[in-house]
Design a protein around this motif. Structure first.
Motif, PDB file in Angstrom:
ATOM      1  N   ASN A  22      30.754 -25.118 -39.392  1.00 45.30           N
ATOM      2  CA  ASN A  22      30.973 -23.727 -39.797  1.00 45.30           C
ATOM      3  C   ASN A  22      30.999 -23.655 -41.323  1.00 45.30           C
ATOM      4  OD1 ASN A  22      31.870 -21.110 -40.208  1.00 45.30           O
ATOM      5  ND2 ASN A  22      33.963 -21.530 -39.544  1.00 45.30           N
ATOM      6  N   VAL A  28      24.501 -20.310 -28.417  1.00 45.62           N
ATOM      7  CA  VAL A  28      25.410 -20.928 -29.380  1.00 45.62           C
ATOM      8  C   VAL A  28      26.836 -20.790 -28.868  1.00 45.62           C
ATOM      9  CG1 VAL A  28      26.368 -20.794 -31.712  1.00 45.62           C
ATOM     10  CG2 VAL A  28      23.908 -20.558 -31.354  1.00 45.62           C
ATOM     11  N   MET A  33      31.020 -21.709 -29.723  1.00 45.34           N
ATOM     12  CA  MET A  33      31.981 -22.030 -30.778  1.00 45.34           C
ATOM     13  C   MET A  33      33.055 -22.921 -30.174  1.00 45.34           C
ATOM     14  SD  MET A  33      35.240 -21.313 -32.064  1.00 45.34           S
ATOM     15  CE  MET A  33      35.736 -19.693 -31.479  1.00 45.34           C
ATOM     16  N   TYR A  84      28.908 -17.822 -27.344  1.00 44.54           N
ATOM     17  CA  TYR A  84      29.322 -17.110 -28.557  1.00 44.54           C
ATOM     18  C   TYR A  84      28.210 -16.189 -29.053  1.00 44.54           C
ATOM     19  CZ  TYR A  84      32.096 -16.529 -32.828  1.00 44.54           C
ATOM     20  OH  TYR A  84      32.865 -16.015 -33.847  1.00 44.54           O
ATOM     21  N   PHE A  96      29.827 -25.153 -34.362  1.00 44.76           N
ATOM     22  CA  PHE A  96      28.897 -24.487 -33.458  1.00 44.76           C
ATOM     23  C   PHE A  96      28.103 -25.536 -32.687  1.00 44.76           C
ATOM     24  CE2 PHE A  96      29.307 -21.367 -36.960  1.00 44.76           C
ATOM     25  CZ  PHE A  96      29.814 -20.303 -36.228  1.00 44.76           C
TER      26      PHE A  96
END
Length: 334
Positions: free
Chosen positions: A98, A124, A126, A144, A170
């Motif tokens: 991130n 994606v 998280m 996400y 991610f």
């Protein structure tokens, strides 16, 4: 002109597959009966152009690498991926850090593929622990951000946002489909930071089943799955997910008082148009509500999209396998 007429009359254009008997949606693209009649009449008269300059001659096709919501505040990209000219490419899971140094709320998260010809989809996830790839669960329980065929990028529903902790990472799930030419891809994720905390935290969850066993030639193999709402919530969006044998899909809600209703029905599901159906008005879901998804698969020769009607079909990640997932976005008050 004949093709336009055929697509309009058959319901293939503009692509919208929700039954208008259930729900009202903010992103609806359906033509009204008056609009359809006007377009068909124009085709029947020879598709003549009005006098004056043709406005399409000056139109430009947007670059597929452009950001549809404008330049993001931050951009995350995967390492360059080599994709072979042919063969089967297993899903790839790529962990990327991130870039935002503090906790933030996002108002949008948009995925742009480096080469849309080979990126079938990108999900994606998280995760707060980069070592915890099990939390991803292959996308069965939610994601996400997503890029899938037919999905239009949008900001999160008004009054909602997704939280992004500063120490999060991610995980990109990349599904590549070779096109006959070896190439590369660098898919990117654009992060749009909200100015302030939203009223509700947006969550993506799903009702799903992996117990798929479709007999050879079966024209309507039924399946269902449920998910339980544990807190008072507001439902914003729903998205059915099956593959090429997917035939129809429905979302129902059963409330704690015993009543139920259909929230979304797609009687003509299309794998190439995986929309996120956004309600015009969010639906309140009291704690204890059950979301039930009911669908059917067509594994018969009459299904023109069927990869192979001579095969029994089970759960799998590739497009010639099948999935059964009902994604939905809901908000929790902060």
């Amino acid at each position: 002109a004949f093709l336009i007429k055929h697509q309009v009359m058959s319901g293939e254009m503009p692509p919208w597959h929700a039954d208008n008997l259930y729900g009202r949606f903010a992103n609806e693209t359906r033509l009204s009966p008056v609009e359809k009649a006007k377009l068909i009449e124009w085709v029947n008269r020879g598709a003549l152009r009005d006098e004056g300059d043709d406005p399409l001659s000056a139109a430009s096709v947007p670059d597929s690498t452009d950001w549809p919501l404008g330049e993001p505040d931050y951009i995350v990209e995967i390492p360059e991926q080599m994709v072979p000219a042919d063969g089967v490419v297993d899903y790839r899971y790529l962990v990327v850090g991130n870039p935002i140094p503090n906790d933030v709320w996002l108002k949008a998260a948009v995925i742009v593929p480096g080469d849309p010809k080979i990126v079938h989809h990108s999900l994606v996830f998280m995760i707060e622990d980069p070592r915890d790839l099990f939390a991803v669960r292959g996308g069965l329980t939610g994601f996400y951000a997503g890029y899938v065929p037919g999905l239009d990028p949008e900001e999160f529903p008004e009054g909602t946002g997704k939280f992004l902790p500063r120490d999060a990472a991610f995980v990109f799930q990349q599904h590549y489909t070779p096109t006959g030419k070896a190439t590369t891809d660098v898919t990117r994720l654009g992060l749009y930071v909200a100015d302030q905390a939203p009223e509700m935290s947006l969550q993506t969850a799903a009702a799903f089943s992996v117990n798929i066993n479709i007999a050879i030639g079966d024209p309507d193999s039924r399946l269902s799955a449920t998910a339980r709402i544990t807190e008072d919530s507001w439902l914003f969006e729903m998205s059915p997910h099956m593959h090429y044998r997917g035939k129809h899909f429905r979302f129902d809600a059963r409330y704690p008082d015993g009543t139920s209703e259909t929230l979304l029905s797609t009687p003509d599901y299309r794998f190439d148009w995986q929309r996120m159906y956004r309600l015009k008005e969010p639906k309140f879901l009291p704690a204890g509500t059950t979301i039930r998804c009911i669908g059917g698969f067509d594994n018969s020769p009459q299904n023109r999209w069927n990869p192979d009607p001579t095969q029994r079909v089970r759960f799998g990640e590739q497009s010639w396998d099948e999935m059964f997932i009902g994604y939905f976005n809901f908000g929790l008050a902060l």
